[in-house]
Design an enzyme around this catalytic site. Sequence first.
Site, short mmCIF file in Angstrom:
data_model
loop_
_atom_site.label_atom_id
_atom_site.label_comp_id
_atom_site.label_asym_id
_atom_site.label_seq_id
_atom_site.Cartn_x
_atom_site.Cartn_y
_atom_site.Cartn_z
N ASN A 11 35.73 38.97 32.42
CA ASN A 11 35.01 40.10 31.83
C ASN A 11 35.71 40.44 30.51
O ASN A 11 36.81 41.00 30.53
CB ASN A 11 35.04 41.28 32.80
CG ASN A 11 34.47 42.55 32.19
OD1 ASN A 11 33.89 42.53 31.10
ND2 ASN A 11 34.63 43.66 32.89
N TRP A 12 35.07 40.07 29.42
CA TRP A 12 35.70 40.28 28.11
C TRP A 12 35.64 41.74 27.66
O TRP A 12 36.22 42.10 26.64
CB TRP A 12 35.06 39.36 27.05
CG TRP A 12 35.59 37.96 27.08
CD1 TRP A 12 36.36 37.39 28.06
CD2 TRP A 12 35.42 36.93 26.08
NE1 TRP A 12 36.67 36.10 27.74
CE2 TRP A 12 36.11 35.78 26.53
CE3 TRP A 12 34.75 36.88 24.88
CZ2 TRP A 12 36.15 34.60 25.81
CZ3 TRP A 12 34.78 35.69 24.14
CH2 TRP A 12 35.47 34.57 24.60
N LYS A 13 34.87 42.58 28.39
CA LYS A 13 34.71 43.99 28.00
C LYS A 13 34.29 44.05 26.53
O LYS A 13 33.55 43.18 26.08
CB LYS A 13 35.99 44.76 28.32
CG LYS A 13 36.42 44.54 29.78
CD LYS A 13 37.50 45.45 30.26
CE LYS A 13 37.80 45.14 31.72
NZ LYS A 13 38.81 46.02 32.31
N HIS A 94 30.55 48.46 36.93
CA HIS A 94 31.99 48.42 36.63
C HIS A 94 32.54 49.84 36.55
O HIS A 94 31.86 50.75 36.08
CB HIS A 94 32.22 47.68 35.30
CG HIS A 94 33.66 47.34 35.09
ND1 HIS A 94 34.57 48.28 34.65
CD2 HIS A 94 34.36 46.20 35.31
CE1 HIS A 94 35.77 47.70 34.59
NE2 HIS A 94 35.67 46.45 34.99
N GLU A 96 34.50 51.19 34.60
CA GLU A 96 34.50 51.78 33.25
C GLU A 96 33.13 52.36 32.92
O GLU A 96 33.04 53.35 32.20
CB GLU A 96 34.95 50.72 32.23
CG GLU A 96 36.45 50.48 32.36
CD GLU A 96 36.91 49.08 31.94
OE1 GLU A 96 36.16 48.36 31.26
OE2 GLU A 96 38.05 48.73 32.33
N GLU A 164 37.49 46.29 42.72
CA GLU A 164 38.42 46.52 41.62
C GLU A 164 38.99 47.94 41.73
O GLU A 164 38.35 48.90 41.28
CB GLU A 164 37.70 46.39 40.27
CG GLU A 164 37.12 45.02 40.02
CD GLU A 164 36.94 44.74 38.53
OE1 GLU A 164 37.54 43.77 38.05
OE2 GLU A 164 36.25 45.52 37.84
N GLY A 170 43.87 46.91 34.16
CA GLY A 170 44.54 47.00 32.87
C GLY A 170 45.91 47.66 32.92
O GLY A 170 46.47 48.02 31.88
N SER A 209 44.29 43.49 37.09
CA SER A 209 45.57 42.90 36.70
C SER A 209 45.81 41.52 37.31
O SER A 209 46.95 41.17 37.63
CB SER A 209 46.72 43.86 37.01
OG SER A 209 46.59 45.06 36.25
N GLY A 231 41.73 41.38 30.97
CA GLY A 231 42.59 40.98 29.85
C GLY A 231 42.97 39.51 29.84
O GLY A 231 42.95 38.87 28.77
P1 13P Z 1 42.21 43.59 33.99
O1 13P Z 1 42.23 42.17 34.52
O2 13P Z 1 42.46 43.66 32.50
O3 13P Z 1 43.07 44.50 34.79
O4 13P Z 1 40.69 44.11 34.16
C1 13P Z 1 40.06 43.97 35.39
C2 13P Z 1 38.63 44.30 35.20
O5 13P Z 1 38.26 45.44 34.99
C3 13P Z 1 37.66 43.19 35.27
O6 13P Z 1 36.35 43.65 35.36
#
Ligand code: 13P
Length: 249
Positions: A11-13, A94, A96, A164, A170, A209, A231
């Site tokens: 997931n590149w966000k 998600h 976020e 998650e 993150g 993470s 990430g």
């Molecule tokens: P990280 O791997 O950066 O912790 O993010 C996880 C995430 O939100 C994937 O959707």
Amino acid sequence: MHVRRKLVAGNWKMNGSIAALQELSAIAAAARAASGVDVAICPPFTLIAPAAARSGGMAIGAQDCHWAASGAHTGNVSAAMLKEAGARLAIVGHSERRADEGEGDDLIRRKAEAVLATGLQAIVCVGETDEQRRSGRAIEVVTAQLAGSLPDPRGEAELVVAYEPVWAIGTGNVATPADIAEMHAAIRAHLLGRFGDAGGRIRILYGGSVKADNARELFAVADVDGALVGGASLTAAQFVPIVEAATGA
Ligand code: 13P
């Protein structure tokens, strides 16, 4: 007992650029070499079409989609549009988006239904906050999210669940294998209760993470059918070892 192929999805966000698609090409080459593992990258909307053009068969996905097929929804993108751009899957719910955009379970379920109805794979995300875990409510919270946000799968369209924990995203604070095992078992029990035998075929990913140095341990946990990686999915150097860990798992 069902044999589930592992899925490693990136997931590149809100990261990436045309230049960053060099990384995607390198990831795609590794994905082709990784036998027995499904690999996907979900870049921002604007990169889906150029990513699909150079993914060499690796799945490209979106990070969200609107529940409607078309209409007066300024700034939104439908599942059919994503499919036409070359996406094969879409993440919905998600944390976020739940936190930043105020998305709730009912909206997420309608989005997931639109994704599946279009013939794309839906990755529905669930996960508790730090406060919810500390107060001993993690399983209760996640179970309620599942009840509210999972659609009924239909046809060949495929449903994937991503657990998650919000506090692990993150932060570098990966959940312990014991906590992940407990939560994934609870999610599996919910899926079997709701979908019967088909619930045993639904993949449950862990996210939060995930890195090259913890992936192998995570993939060894019962009912961990892959990972949703933030990430560490942005560069081939960090993502490819995670894919390779899934190959051997
Ligand atoms: P990280 O791997 O950066 O912790 O993010 C996880 C995430 O939100 C994937 O959707």
